[in-house]
Design a protein around this motif. Structure first.
Motif, PDB file in Angstrom:
ATOM      1  N   GLY A 293       0.822  -1.218   0.000  1.00 50.19           N
ATOM      2  CA  GLY A 293       0.000   0.000   0.000  1.00 50.19           C
ATOM      3  C   GLY A 293       0.850   1.259   0.000  1.00 50.19           C
ATOM      4  O   GLY A 293       2.084   1.201   0.045  1.00 50.19           O
ATOM      5  N   LYS A 294       0.164   2.399  -0.043  1.00 49.59           N
ATOM      6  CA  LYS A 294       0.871   3.692  -0.133  1.00 49.59           C
ATOM      7  C   LYS A 294       1.752   3.921   1.099  1.00 49.59           C
ATOM      8  O   LYS A 294       2.920   4.279   0.985  1.00 49.59           O
ATOM      9  CB  LYS A 294      -0.160   4.835  -0.284  1.00 49.59           C
ATOM     10  CG  LYS A 294      -0.935   4.767  -1.607  1.00 49.59           C
ATOM     11  CD  LYS A 294      -1.944   5.876  -1.757  1.00 49.59           C
ATOM     12  CE  LYS A 294      -3.217   5.692  -0.959  1.00 49.59           C
ATOM     13  NZ  LYS A 294      -4.038   4.503  -1.285  1.00 49.59           N
ATOM     14  N   MET A 295       1.188   3.698   2.279  1.00 50.93           N
ATOM     15  CA  MET A 295       1.973   3.896   3.506  1.00 50.93           C
ATOM     16  C   MET A 295       2.959   2.754   3.705  1.00 50.93           C
ATOM     17  O   MET A 295       4.085   2.961   4.160  1.00 50.93           O
ATOM     18  CB  MET A 295       1.032   3.994   4.719  1.00 50.93           C
ATOM     19  CG  MET A 295       0.243   5.288   4.773  1.00 50.93           C
ATOM     20  SD  MET A 295       1.309   6.723   4.986  1.00 50.93           S
ATOM     21  CE  MET A 295       1.842   6.501   6.665  1.00 50.93           C
TER      22      MET A 295
ATOM     23  N   ASN B 186      -1.709   9.241  13.762  1.00 46.10           N
ATOM     24  CA  ASN B 186      -0.934  10.119  12.889  1.00 46.10           C
ATOM     25  C   ASN B 186       0.516  10.161  13.378  1.00 46.10           C
ATOM     26  O   ASN B 186       0.782  10.564  14.503  1.00 46.10           O
ATOM     27  CB  ASN B 186      -1.545  11.526  12.890  1.00 46.10           C
ATOM     28  CG  ASN B 186      -1.148  12.299  11.651  1.00 46.10           C
ATOM     29  OD1 ASN B 186       0.013  12.261  11.250  1.00 46.10           O
ATOM     30  ND2 ASN B 186      -2.100  12.967  11.043  1.00 46.10           N
ATOM     31  N   PHE B 187       1.422   9.727  12.512  1.00 43.49           N
ATOM     32  CA  PHE B 187       2.835   9.665  12.899  1.00 43.49           C
ATOM     33  C   PHE B 187       3.606  10.933  12.518  1.00 43.49           C
ATOM     34  O   PHE B 187       4.820  10.979  12.691  1.00 43.49           O
ATOM     35  CB  PHE B 187       3.497   8.447  12.246  1.00 43.49           C
ATOM     36  CG  PHE B 187       3.239   7.155  12.977  1.00 43.49           C
ATOM     37  CD1 PHE B 187       3.975   6.834  14.110  1.00 43.49           C
ATOM     38  CD2 PHE B 187       2.259   6.275  12.550  1.00 43.49           C
ATOM     39  CE1 PHE B 187       3.745   5.641  14.793  1.00 43.49           C
ATOM     40  CE2 PHE B 187       2.015   5.087  13.231  1.00 43.49           C
ATOM     41  CZ  PHE B 187       2.762   4.770  14.353  1.00 43.49           C
ATOM     42  N   ALA B 188       2.923  11.953  11.991  1.00 43.50           N
ATOM     43  CA  ALA B 188       3.624  13.183  11.589  1.00 43.50           C
ATOM     44  C   ALA B 188       3.771  14.113  12.792  1.00 43.50           C
ATOM     45  O   ALA B 188       2.796  14.382  13.490  1.00 43.50           O
ATOM     46  CB  ALA B 188       2.852  13.888  10.476  1.00 43.50           C
TER      47      ALA B 188
ATOM     48  N   ILE C 203       4.815  -7.974   4.016  1.00 41.76           N
ATOM     49  CA  ILE C 203       3.683  -8.830   3.643  1.00 41.76           C
ATOM     50  C   ILE C 203       2.451  -7.977   3.348  1.00 41.76           C
ATOM     51  O   ILE C 203       2.403  -6.794   3.688  1.00 41.76           O
ATOM     52  CB  ILE C 203       3.370  -9.865   4.752  1.00 41.76           C
ATOM     53  CG1 ILE C 203       3.101  -9.156   6.088  1.00 41.76           C
ATOM     54  CG2 ILE C 203       4.512 -10.844   4.912  1.00 41.76           C
ATOM     55  CD1 ILE C 203       2.649 -10.107   7.202  1.00 41.76           C
ATOM     56  N   ASP C 204       1.466  -8.608   2.718  1.00 39.71           N
ATOM     57  CA  ASP C 204       0.241  -7.875   2.368  1.00 39.71           C
ATOM     58  C   ASP C 204      -0.938  -8.848   2.435  1.00 39.71           C
ATOM     59  O   ASP C 204      -0.848  -9.916   3.060  1.00 39.71           O
ATOM     60  CB  ASP C 204       0.413  -7.222   0.983  1.00 39.71           C
ATOM     61  CG  ASP C 204      -0.507  -6.035   0.783  1.00 39.71           C
ATOM     62  OD1 ASP C 204      -0.123  -4.895   1.106  1.00 39.71           O
ATOM     63  OD2 ASP C 204      -1.645  -6.234   0.307  1.00 39.71           O
ATOM     64  N   MET C 205      -2.008  -8.445   1.797  1.00 36.60           N
ATOM     65  CA  MET C 205      -3.292  -9.141   1.836  1.00 36.60           C
ATOM     66  C   MET C 205      -3.202 -10.664   1.678  1.00 36.60           C
ATOM     67  O   MET C 205      -3.856 -11.395   2.392  1.00 36.60           O
ATOM     68  CB  MET C 205      -4.133  -8.561   0.694  1.00 36.60           C
ATOM     69  CG  MET C 205      -5.548  -8.982   0.690  1.00 36.60           C
ATOM     70  SD  MET C 205      -6.448  -7.900   1.761  1.00 36.60           S
ATOM     71  CE  MET C 205      -7.383  -6.975   0.561  1.00 36.60           C
TER      72      MET C 205
HETATM   73  P1  NAD Z   1      -3.632   1.607   0.909  1.00 36.71           P
HETATM   74  O1  NAD Z   1      -4.988   1.176   0.472  1.00 36.71           O
HETATM   75  O2  NAD Z   1      -2.757   2.313  -0.068  1.00 36.71           O
HETATM   76  O3  NAD Z   1      -2.816   0.352   1.448  1.00 36.71           O
HETATM   77  C1  NAD Z   1      -3.331  -0.620   2.297  1.00 36.71           C
HETATM   78  C2  NAD Z   1      -2.606  -1.925   2.021  1.00 36.71           C
HETATM   79  O4  NAD Z   1      -3.028  -2.858   2.999  1.00 36.71           O
HETATM   80  C3  NAD Z   1      -2.912  -2.521   0.632  1.00 36.71           C
HETATM   81  O5  NAD Z   1      -1.719  -2.963   0.014  1.00 36.71           O
HETATM   82  C4  NAD Z   1      -3.820  -3.699   0.977  1.00 36.71           C
HETATM   83  O6  NAD Z   1      -3.705  -4.785   0.044  1.00 36.71           O
HETATM   84  C5  NAD Z   1      -3.307  -4.087   2.343  1.00 36.71           C
HETATM   85  N1  NAD Z   1      -4.276  -4.839   3.145  1.00 36.71           N
HETATM   86  C6  NAD Z   1      -5.618  -4.639   3.276  1.00 36.71           C
HETATM   87  N2  NAD Z   1      -6.133  -5.543   4.124  1.00 36.71           N
HETATM   88  C7  NAD Z   1      -5.088  -6.326   4.539  1.00 36.71           C
HETATM   89  C8  NAD Z   1      -4.975  -7.428   5.424  1.00 36.71           C
HETATM   90  N3  NAD Z   1      -6.047  -7.938   6.039  1.00 36.71           N
HETATM   91  N4  NAD Z   1      -3.752  -7.954   5.648  1.00 36.71           N
HETATM   92  C9  NAD Z   1      -2.646  -7.454   5.031  1.00 36.71           C
HETATM   93  N5  NAD Z   1      -2.694  -6.412   4.165  1.00 36.71           N
HETATM   94  C10 NAD Z   1      -3.904  -5.864   3.941  1.00 36.71           C
HETATM   95  O7  NAD Z   1      -3.869   2.497   2.203  1.00 36.71           O
HETATM   96  P2  NAD Z   1      -2.834   3.531   2.872  1.00 36.71           P
HETATM   97  O8  NAD Z   1      -3.081   4.886   2.349  1.00 36.71           O
HETATM   98  O9  NAD Z   1      -1.486   2.948   2.826  1.00 36.71           O
HETATM   99  O10 NAD Z   1      -3.412   3.570   4.374  1.00 36.71           O
HETATM  100  C11 NAD Z   1      -3.406   2.409   5.198  1.00 36.71           C
HETATM  101  C12 NAD Z   1      -3.936   2.761   6.581  1.00 36.71           C
HETATM  102  O11 NAD Z   1      -3.044   3.692   7.206  1.00 36.71           O
HETATM  103  C13 NAD Z   1      -5.307   3.457   6.589  1.00 36.71           C
HETATM  104  O12 NAD Z   1      -6.042   3.028   7.705  1.00 36.71           O
HETATM  105  C14 NAD Z   1      -4.953   4.930   6.714  1.00 36.71           C
HETATM  106  O13 NAD Z   1      -5.986   5.709   7.288  1.00 36.71           O
HETATM  107  C15 NAD Z   1      -3.772   4.830   7.647  1.00 36.71           C
HETATM  108  N6  NAD Z   1      -2.850   5.967   7.674  1.00 36.71           N
HETATM  109  C16 NAD Z   1      -2.270   6.234   8.860  1.00 36.71           C
HETATM  110  C17 NAD Z   1      -1.345   7.238   8.970  1.00 36.71           C
HETATM  111  C18 NAD Z   1      -0.675   7.460  10.298  1.00 36.71           C
HETATM  112  O14 NAD Z   1       0.209   8.341  10.405  1.00 36.71           O
HETATM  113  N7  NAD Z   1      -1.036   6.698  11.333  1.00 36.71           N
HETATM  114  C19 NAD Z   1      -1.011   8.016   7.857  1.00 36.71           C
HETATM  115  C20 NAD Z   1      -1.622   7.725   6.662  1.00 36.71           C
HETATM  116  C21 NAD Z   1      -2.536   6.684   6.563  1.00 36.71           C
END
Ligand code: NAD
Length: 251
Positions: A13-15, A107-109, A35-37
């Protein structure tokens, strides 16, 4: 000194991609799995007891992942949003029972952490508050975890000062449902989702004849990574759940 073993969950994912890069670049962290989904978190952790799991996945699996991480004897650095207050309480107890270091931060910023602190301070001195958060359109949850946490910190700050929750004036007539946004402890929350936005928030406070705006803008996802790396470094020394980066940053 041996490196800290780290697993990144949601690595595609993006983060997650940012986290993989940040962990790889940190001299004292060792990325042992990304790892991922389609992968099995429990199985990945079965041979890596005591490692740190950075989780940026989806609100729908955030709680289950925390349980899996705790059951596996690992430490969590959870960025995934969407956990409920009840779930926080259960996780707090599980971490305390196991004396396990665990960090969950909406939020980690650093700028977001500061924005929340300033808003909590300002809440004691103003009459009304509303929060507008603006995010990219793919964000799964509304309002954002940061917005809810900000409202909660503002309410707790007022409570500690012996002040009641904010009470907003309700519209006499809401012509379109939801026009006044959601509400948490008297603070109205408004969620904007649109292309061009990443993660931004403005806290508006008002008193007769004056207003205060506290705004935080995220330009790039790299802003979250120093906080994630800090949490990875510190989480194993903790003996329970820490919510938010405040304690790690400010003691
Ligand atoms: P994204 O959709 O780009 O990425 C999520 C990833 O998780 C995808 O690759 C997806 O396949 C995977 N995924 C989904 N369900 C899964 C599972 N059960 N097991 C393993 N992998 C799984 O989303 P993103 O923008 O990367 O955001 C992810 C989360 O982080 C969101 O909840 C978002 O709100 C949060 N976020 C938190 C912060 C922070 O500072 N805490 C900052 C930005 C985003």
């Amino acid at each position: 000194m041996s490196k800290i073993p780290v697993v990144v969950n949601g690595a595609l994912g993006k983060m997650g991609r940012e986290a993989v890069k940040a962990v790889t670049e940190a001299d004292d962290l060792d990325l042992i799995a990304s790892i991922d989904m389609d992968d099995d978190l429990a199985e990945t952790l079965s041979s890596n007891k005591g490692c740190v799991v950075v989780d940026f996945t989806h609100p729908s699996c955030a709680y289950k992942n925390c349980e899996t991480i705790l059951d596996a004897g690992a430490h969590g650095v959870i960025g995934t949003t969407g956990l409920t207050e009840d779930q926080f309480q259960v996780l707090d107890k599980m971490c305390a029972d196991k004396k396990r270091g665990f960090v969950i931060a909406a939020n980690f910023a650093i700028t977001a952490v500061l924005m929340m602190r300033f808003a909590a301070e300002a809440a004691k001195h103003m009459d009304r508050a509303e929060i507008i958060e603006l995010h990219h359109p793919a964000k799964a949850d509304s309002p954002s975890g940061t917005a809810v946490k900000t409202a909660e910190m503002m309410a707790l700050s007022r409570e500690a000062a012996g002040l009641p929750d904010f009470e907003g004036p309700e519209s006499e007539k809401e012509l379109i449902d939801g026009a006044r946004g959601g509400s948490h402890r008297g603070i109205r929350l408004h969620s904007v989702r649109m292309p061009g936005q990443l993660a931004n928030q403005e806290v508006l406070l008002g008193a007769p004849g004056q207003t205060l705006s506290i705004r935080q803008d995220t330009i790039d996802r790299s802003c979250f990574m120093p906080g994630v790396v800090l949490a990875c470094r510190r989480v194993r020394e903790l003996d329970g759940l820490v919510v938010g980066l405040d304690r790690l940053l400010f003691g």
